[in-house]
Motif scaffolding. Structure first.
Motif, PDB file in Angstrom:
ATOM      1  N   ILE A 157      -1.746  15.181 -11.511  1.00 54.20           N
ATOM      2  CA  ILE A 157      -0.306  15.354 -11.646  1.00 54.20           C
ATOM      3  C   ILE A 157       0.102  16.800 -11.357  1.00 54.20           C
ATOM      4  O   ILE A 157       1.123  17.046 -10.686  1.00 54.20           O
ATOM      5  N   MET A 158      -0.669  17.775 -11.836  1.00 52.92           N
ATOM      6  CA  MET A 158      -0.319  19.175 -11.588  1.00 52.92           C
ATOM      7  C   MET A 158      -0.351  19.488 -10.098  1.00 52.92           C
ATOM      8  O   MET A 158       0.534  20.178  -9.575  1.00 52.92           O
ATOM      9  N   VAL A 159      -1.364  18.994  -9.410  1.00 51.53           N
ATOM     10  CA  VAL A 159      -1.437  19.208  -7.960  1.00 51.53           C
ATOM     11  C   VAL A 159      -0.268  18.515  -7.266  1.00 51.53           C
ATOM     12  O   VAL A 159       0.366  19.079  -6.362  1.00 51.53           O
ATOM     13  N   ALA A 160       0.043  17.289  -7.697  1.00 46.56           N
ATOM     14  CA  ALA A 160       1.141  16.538  -7.088  1.00 46.56           C
ATOM     15  C   ALA A 160       2.473  17.262  -7.259  1.00 46.56           C
ATOM     16  O   ALA A 160       3.285  17.336  -6.324  1.00 46.56           O
ATOM     17  N   VAL A 161       2.704  17.814  -8.464  1.00 47.31           N
ATOM     18  CA  VAL A 161       3.952  18.536  -8.721  1.00 47.31           C
ATOM     19  C   VAL A 161       4.034  19.781  -7.847  1.00 47.31           C
ATOM     20  O   VAL A 161       5.081  20.079  -7.242  1.00 47.31           O
ATOM     21  N   ALA A 162       2.932  20.536  -7.765  1.00 47.36           N
ATOM     22  CA  ALA A 162       2.929  21.762  -6.964  1.00 47.36           C
ATOM     23  C   ALA A 162       3.206  21.456  -5.495  1.00 47.36           C
ATOM     24  O   ALA A 162       4.000  22.143  -4.835  1.00 47.36           O
ATOM     25  N   VAL A 163       2.574  20.407  -4.972  1.00 48.32           N
ATOM     26  CA  VAL A 163       2.780  20.036  -3.569  1.00 48.32           C
ATOM     27  C   VAL A 163       4.209  19.556  -3.345  1.00 48.32           C
ATOM     28  O   VAL A 163       4.838  19.882  -2.330  1.00 48.32           O
ATOM     29  N   ALA A 164       4.755  18.774  -4.283  1.00 48.97           N
ATOM     30  CA  ALA A 164       6.125  18.272  -4.145  1.00 48.97           C
ATOM     31  C   ALA A 164       7.136  19.413  -4.127  1.00 48.97           C
ATOM     32  O   ALA A 164       8.077  19.418  -3.326  1.00 48.97           O
ATOM     33  N   VAL A 165       6.937  20.409  -4.999  1.00 50.53           N
ATOM     34  CA  VAL A 165       7.853  21.553  -5.043  1.00 50.53           C
ATOM     35  C   VAL A 165       7.774  22.346  -3.743  1.00 50.53           C
ATOM     36  O   VAL A 165       8.806  22.721  -3.157  1.00 50.53           O
TER      37      VAL A 165
END
Length: 431
Positions: A157-165
């Motif tokens: 989830i942390m990686v997904a959030v960083a990539v989405a931002v």
């Protein structure tokens, strides 16, 4: 619209589609099995193991890791080949780096987000199996096991959030560069187009909206295609748990059959319900522009923007909006009805298998999630129809705008600016 930003846009997009298809087919038909000879994974501790991997779980994991490394290596070579070739062709083009390398980065980020969805789908399967064990056999797992399983998804989830931002940040700059290119293209030809109705609005507003909508639709389309490529094989494999469908009986790969039929039905249904909307949206912008233009003239000239004229122009605005509201009324009835019924389609299709206890709760969650992912991919037009309608109206305005370039300063006639299917609202007077 495209030539200002992309180098040879027709050839660029055609070559992208053909190269992508070639790479995908090449991987599944030949390249996937060539990793033992071509992969550089051995240099990074991800080499292919020798011997029979099926007899040893550790060797099987090493085989999976090596195959993943080989896939990433192959994808990187495919990306760099395409981007490098077009950057070489477009050397000297002002926007080549943004239109070529920027587009490639957006494609990569979209693919990465799809891969995250696949990982989450696998995680949900194991997590719900854990919950099923805990509920059916109290005390079979500890609270530590439960939290440990939750912690494994935290990194994803942390990686997904960083990539989405980062994706949204980069896309914002990408869209503005595209708008910048269109703005420079049109303003350089201002003397030829300044007399066209709504010229200022088309340059200031329509270019921004066009770049934003095309980028959003393009990314959504790529996401749908990549999601389909990722989840269709998963759904195909999970369909082995479902042997029959209600009222139909046994059918091979039942879930894939259901999702394709249901999605095709929805696409044609929504297209039929919204067939008049593009013309009405286009005509709506036209009557709004005529009303706004008269108000602007009234700021500088006392004889303009008289109450009678404004009332007449606003009447045309009101009539077209009411037509639009009426058409959206039955369109939304069909759209929301279809989408809400669609939530229960997989549950109906799974009814015989659920009653027979053919799978665990975790497998059921994986099936439902994979079904929805594939369904959303096939329903790209359904989910994007209102945005496509807006894009078509903007495209018609900019296209009519571009047709005047090079014809000298003149006022474009209403006949030129209105498409035959633009709706039947009364023609507004600009005087």
């Amino acid at each position: 619209m495209f030539a200002s930003f992309f180098l040879k846009p027709k050839w660029f997009f055609l070559s992208f589609a053909l190269w992508s298809l070639t790479c995908v087919l090449g991987w599944y038909l030949a390249v996937a099995d060539a990793g033992q000879w071509l992969s550089l994974g051995g240099l990074f501790g991800a080499g292919f193991p020798s011997g029979d991997v099926s007899a040893d779980p550790l060797l099987e994991q090493a085989q999976t890791r090596a195959q993943e490394f080989w896939f990433y290596q192959y994808s990187l070579v495919a990306y760099l080949s395409f981007v490098g070739a077009w950057l070489f062709i477009g050397r000297g083009h002002e926007w080549a780096k943004w239109s070529v390398a920027g587009s490639a980065l957006i494609v990569f980020l979209t693919w990465f987000q799809v891969e995250v969805s696949v990982m989450l789908n696998e995680w949900y399967g194991g997590f719900y199996d854990l919950i099923q064990n805990a509920l059916s056999k109290p005390g079979s797992i500890s609270i530590g096991d439960y939290y440990a399983e939750l912690s494994t998804v935290a990194v994803i989830i942390m990686v997904a959030v960083a990539v989405a931002v980062f994706t949204r940040f980069f896309v914002s700059h990408y869209v503005f560069r595209w708008r910048h290119a269109m703005n420079d293209y049109y303003t350089a030809r201002w003397q030829s187009i300044r007399g066209i109705e709504g010229a200022s609005q088309r340059i200031q507003e329509d270019t921004m909206r066009f770049a934003t909508i095309v980028e959003n639709l393009g990314v959504s389309f790529l996401d749908s295609v990549m999601t389909l490529l990722a989840f269709l094989p998963i759904l195909w494999g999970l369909s082995g748990f479902v042997k029959e469908l209600p009222l139909i009986g046994e059918i091979p790969q039942a879930l894939v059959f259901v999702v394709i039929i249901w999605s095709i039905f929805g696409t044609f249904l929504l297209a039929l319900a919204g067939i008049k909307l593009p013309g009405l949206e286009f005509n709506n912008q036209k009557v709004e522009a005529a009303y706004r233009k008269e108000l602007v003239y009234g700021e500088d000239h006392e004889h303009r923007a008289q109450p009678y004229t404004l009332s007449e122009l606003f009447t045309h605005v009101r009539m077209n909006y009411f037509r639009l509201y009426k058409n959206y009324l039955y369109f939304n009835v069909v759209r929301y009805g279809y989408l809400n019924v669609g939530q229960f389609v997989p549950l109906i299709a799974l009814a015989p298998a659920i009653v027979a206890g053919a799978f665990s709760l975790g497998v059921m969650q994986r099936i439902l999630n994979a079904f929805r992912q594939v369904e959303d991919s096939f329903q790209y037009l359904v989910n994007s129809w209102t945005t496509i309608v807006e894009l078509l109206s903007i495209y018609k305005r900019l296209r009519a705008f571009e047709e005047q370039i090079g014809q000298g300063p003149r006022i474009a006639s209403e006949q030129t600016l209105v498409s035959p299917d633009a709706g039947s609202a009364p023609e507004p007077s600009a005087s």
